[in-house]
Design a protein around this motif. Structure first.
Motif, PDB file in Angstrom:
ATOM      1  N   SER A  87      79.003  71.181  71.073  1.00 23.67           N
ATOM      2  CA  SER A  87      77.671  71.574  70.604  1.00 23.67           C
ATOM      3  C   SER A  87      77.157  70.678  69.485  1.00 23.67           C
ATOM      4  N   ALA A  88      78.057  70.217  68.615  1.00 25.36           N
ATOM      5  CA  ALA A  88      77.624  69.345  67.525  1.00 25.36           C
ATOM      6  C   ALA A  88      77.097  68.024  68.066  1.00 25.36           C
ATOM      7  N   PHE A  89      77.771  67.503  69.098  1.00 23.13           N
ATOM      8  CA  PHE A  89      77.305  66.267  69.730  1.00 23.13           C
ATOM      9  C   PHE A  89      75.922  66.464  70.332  1.00 23.13           C
ATOM     10  N   LEU A  90      75.750  67.557  71.082  1.00 19.32           N
ATOM     11  CA  LEU A  90      74.461  67.802  71.722  1.00 19.32           C
ATOM     12  C   LEU A  90      73.363  68.065  70.694  1.00 19.32           C
ATOM     13  N   ALA A  91      73.740  68.724  69.578  1.00 21.82           N
ATOM     14  CA  ALA A  91      72.746  69.027  68.551  1.00 21.82           C
ATOM     15  C   ALA A  91      72.202  67.750  67.906  1.00 21.82           C
ATOM     16  N   ASN A  92      73.040  66.719  67.821  1.00 21.60           N
ATOM     17  CA  ASN A  92      72.633  65.469  67.195  1.00 21.60           C
ATOM     18  C   ASN A  92      72.099  64.454  68.204  1.00 21.60           C
ATOM     19  N   LEU A  93      72.118  64.805  69.467  1.00 16.38           N
ATOM     20  CA  LEU A  93      71.607  63.919  70.500  1.00 16.38           C
ATOM     21  C   LEU A  93      70.162  64.298  70.772  1.00 16.38           C
ATOM     22  N   THR A  94      69.238  63.487  70.258  1.00 12.17           N
ATOM     23  CA  THR A  94      67.825  63.851  70.355  1.00 12.17           C
ATOM     24  C   THR A  94      67.268  63.663  71.754  1.00 12.17           C
ATOM     25  N   LEU A  95      67.924  62.870  72.570  1.00 10.77           N
ATOM     26  CA  LEU A  95      67.404  62.582  73.899  1.00 10.77           C
ATOM     27  C   LEU A  95      67.109  63.839  74.726  1.00 10.77           C
ATOM     28  N   PRO A  96      68.021  64.831  74.796  1.00 17.26           N
ATOM     29  CA  PRO A  96      67.715  66.019  75.601  1.00 17.26           C
ATOM     30  C   PRO A  96      66.431  66.722  75.178  1.00 17.26           C
ATOM     31  N   ALA A  97      66.241  66.872  73.874  1.00 20.16           N
ATOM     32  CA  ALA A  97      65.037  67.553  73.390  1.00 20.16           C
ATOM     33  C   ALA A  97      63.780  66.755  73.718  1.00 20.16           C
ATOM     34  N   ILE A  98      63.877  65.435  73.624  1.00 20.38           N
ATOM     35  CA  ILE A  98      62.737  64.581  73.944  1.00 20.38           C
ATOM     36  C   ILE A  98      62.435  64.629  75.433  1.00 20.38           C
ATOM     37  N   ALA A  99      63.502  64.635  76.248  1.00 18.49           N
ATOM     38  CA  ALA A  99      63.328  64.562  77.702  1.00 18.49           C
ATOM     39  C   ALA A  99      62.822  65.864  78.303  1.00 18.49           C
ATOM     40  N   GLU A 100      63.177  66.990  77.718  1.00 16.92           N
ATOM     41  CA  GLU A 100      62.926  68.278  78.372  1.00 16.92           C
ATOM     42  C   GLU A 100      61.478  68.523  78.765  1.00 16.92           C
ATOM     43  N   PRO A 101      60.503  68.326  77.885  1.00 18.70           N
ATOM     44  CA  PRO A 101      59.125  68.596  78.323  1.00 18.70           C
ATOM     45  C   PRO A 101      58.671  67.683  79.461  1.00 18.70           C
ATOM     46  N   HIS A 102      59.151  66.451  79.475  1.00 17.31           N
ATOM     47  CA  HIS A 102      58.796  65.540  80.559  1.00 17.31           C
ATOM     48  C   HIS A 102      59.464  65.971  81.862  1.00 17.31           C
ATOM     49  N   LEU A 103      60.691  66.452  81.766  1.00 18.06           N
ATOM     50  CA  LEU A 103      61.376  66.936  82.959  1.00 18.06           C
ATOM     51  C   LEU A 103      60.711  68.195  83.497  1.00 18.06           C
ATOM     52  N   LYS A 104      60.255  69.054  82.610  1.00 19.35           N
ATOM     53  CA  LYS A 104      59.560  70.272  83.049  1.00 19.35           C
ATOM     54  C   LYS A 104      58.296  69.919  83.822  1.00 19.35           C
ATOM     55  N   SER A 105      57.544  68.970  83.293  1.00 15.17           N
ATOM     56  CA  SER A 105      56.316  68.550  83.971  1.00 15.17           C
ATOM     57  C   SER A 105      56.618  67.913  85.317  1.00 15.17           C
ATOM     58  N   LEU A 106      57.654  67.053  85.339  1.00 16.67           N
ATOM     59  CA  LEU A 106      58.048  66.385  86.575  1.00 16.67           C
ATOM     60  C   LEU A 106      58.509  67.391  87.625  1.00 16.67           C
ATOM     61  N   SER A 107      59.341  68.332  87.204  1.00 16.04           N
ATOM     62  CA  SER A 107      59.857  69.343  88.127  1.00 16.04           C
ATOM     63  C   SER A 107      58.733  70.216  88.672  1.00 16.04           C
ATOM     64  N   ALA A 108      57.779  70.577  87.806  1.00 19.91           N
ATOM     65  CA  ALA A 108      56.657  71.408  88.246  1.00 19.91           C
ATOM     66  C   ALA A 108      55.769  70.656  89.236  1.00 19.91           C
ATOM     67  N   ASP A 109      55.546  69.369  88.972  1.00 19.38           N
ATOM     68  CA  ASP A 109      54.691  68.574  89.858  1.00 19.38           C
ATOM     69  C   ASP A 109      55.302  68.411  91.243  1.00 19.38           C
ATOM     70  N   LEU A 110      56.602  68.141  91.280  1.00 21.01           N
ATOM     71  CA  LEU A 110      57.268  67.822  92.542  1.00 21.01           C
ATOM     72  C   LEU A 110      57.958  69.018  93.183  1.00 21.01           C
ATOM     73  N   GLN A 111      58.096  70.102  92.414  1.00 17.81           N
ATOM     74  CA  GLN A 111      58.855  71.260  92.894  1.00 17.81           C
ATOM     75  C   GLN A 111      60.293  70.868  93.266  1.00 17.81           C
ATOM     76  N   GLU A 112      60.848  70.000  92.438  1.00 15.96           N
ATOM     77  CA  GLU A 112      62.218  69.532  92.607  1.00 15.96           C
ATOM     78  C   GLU A 112      62.945  69.619  91.273  1.00 15.96           C
ATOM     79  N   THR A 113      64.263  69.565  91.327  1.00 16.68           N
ATOM     80  CA  THR A 113      65.068  69.570  90.116  1.00 16.68           C
ATOM     81  C   THR A 113      65.074  68.178  89.494  1.00 16.68           C
TER      82      THR A 113
END
Length: 258
Positions: free
Chosen positions: A77-103
């Motif tokens: 959890s400490a590694f993930l907490a300090n890894l900013t990439l997931p937090a940055i990527a999530e909103p873009h992945l949500k938009s992508l998944s919603a647009d394509l209806q894919e994971t």
């Protein structure tokens, strides 16, 4: 392994993590004998490690079999907490998944494996249970091939030499010469597609995520059967995936390097 570090290397730490690594998605609950075999320990030694880890709260047991306890999440959890990439990527992945209806997912390279660090699932379920922290052989996945293709040749070959390259399905590219050719093609065209090579019914396309000139991760869209046609891939999936990866790269690039 310890190599030339024998003056400071703590063997018991290696054994502790060998015991923890014995618990996988395929075998989440194991007996003393099973852990001993997986960790290359005697049964008596495995039992001592298991009981100690249970006492510390990292494992739980029903008296016969052991499994990871919630406290084991603290290790990552400490590694993930300090890894900013997931937090940055999530909103873009949500938009992508919603647009394509894919994971949609983001992975990083860890040794010979890819590790999922962000994932937004489509309403339908895939045949493989995948979540943040899941690891797959890099060479057999679209994201892994993107990441491997951007390594320097010596590093790439070293990782492939350490990988267990084998046939998972009839579609698997399990020949090293063909795999090297495929990685060269991925590097040249800028994206990778894997069609049911790791598991039947599971296909995906991936593109790189960059920070400056460095490829640091890969973004992926899982391909449902109705999106597997080449025309659909080129006209719909790839342009939207590239757009999302570029947006993630742009947002990630403005964050200061740690």
């Amino acid at each position: 392994m310890a190599g030339d570090s024998s003056s400071w290397y703590v063997k018991s730490v290696e054994k502790t993590f060998a015991v923890l690594d014995a618990f996988t998605e395929e075998a989440p609950a194991q007996s003393v004998s099973e852990v001993a075999a997986a960790a290359d320990l005697s049964r008596a030694a495995a039992r001592r490690f298991l009981l100690t880890l249970t006492e510390l709260g990292y494992l739980s047991s029903d008296g016969v079999r052991f499994q990871l306890a919630p406290r084991s999440l603290n290790i990552g959890s400490a590694f993930l907490a300090n890894l900013t990439l997931p937090a940055i990527a999530e909103p873009h992945l949500k938009s992508l998944s919603a647009d394509l209806q894919e994971t949609a997912s983001v992975c990083i390279l860890d040794g010979e494996h890819v590790v999922y660090v962000a994932r937004v699932t489509a309403p339908r379920l895939l045949s493989v249970a995948v979540h943040v922290g899941t690891r797959f052989p890099a060479w057999a996945t679209s994201m892994g091939r993107v990441l491997l293709s951007h390594l320097d040749p010596e590093d790439r070959q070293s990782r492939l030499d350490r990988s267990e390259i084998r046939r998972y399905t009839v579609n698997t590219v399990a020949d090293r010469r063909r795999l090297d050719e495929e990685l060269a093609s991925v590097r040249a065209r800028g994206w990778a597609v894997v069609r049911e090579e790791f598991e039947e019914g599971l296909s995906g396309v991936a593109v790189p995520i960059r920070r400056g000139n460095q490829v640091v991760a890969a973004a992926n869209v899982s391909l449902h059967p109705h999106h597997r046609a080449e025309s659909c891939l080129g006209d719909l999936i790839l342009p939207r995936l590239v757009q999302a990866a570029e947006a993630i790269s742009a947002d990630y690039g403005i964050r200061p390097l740690s």
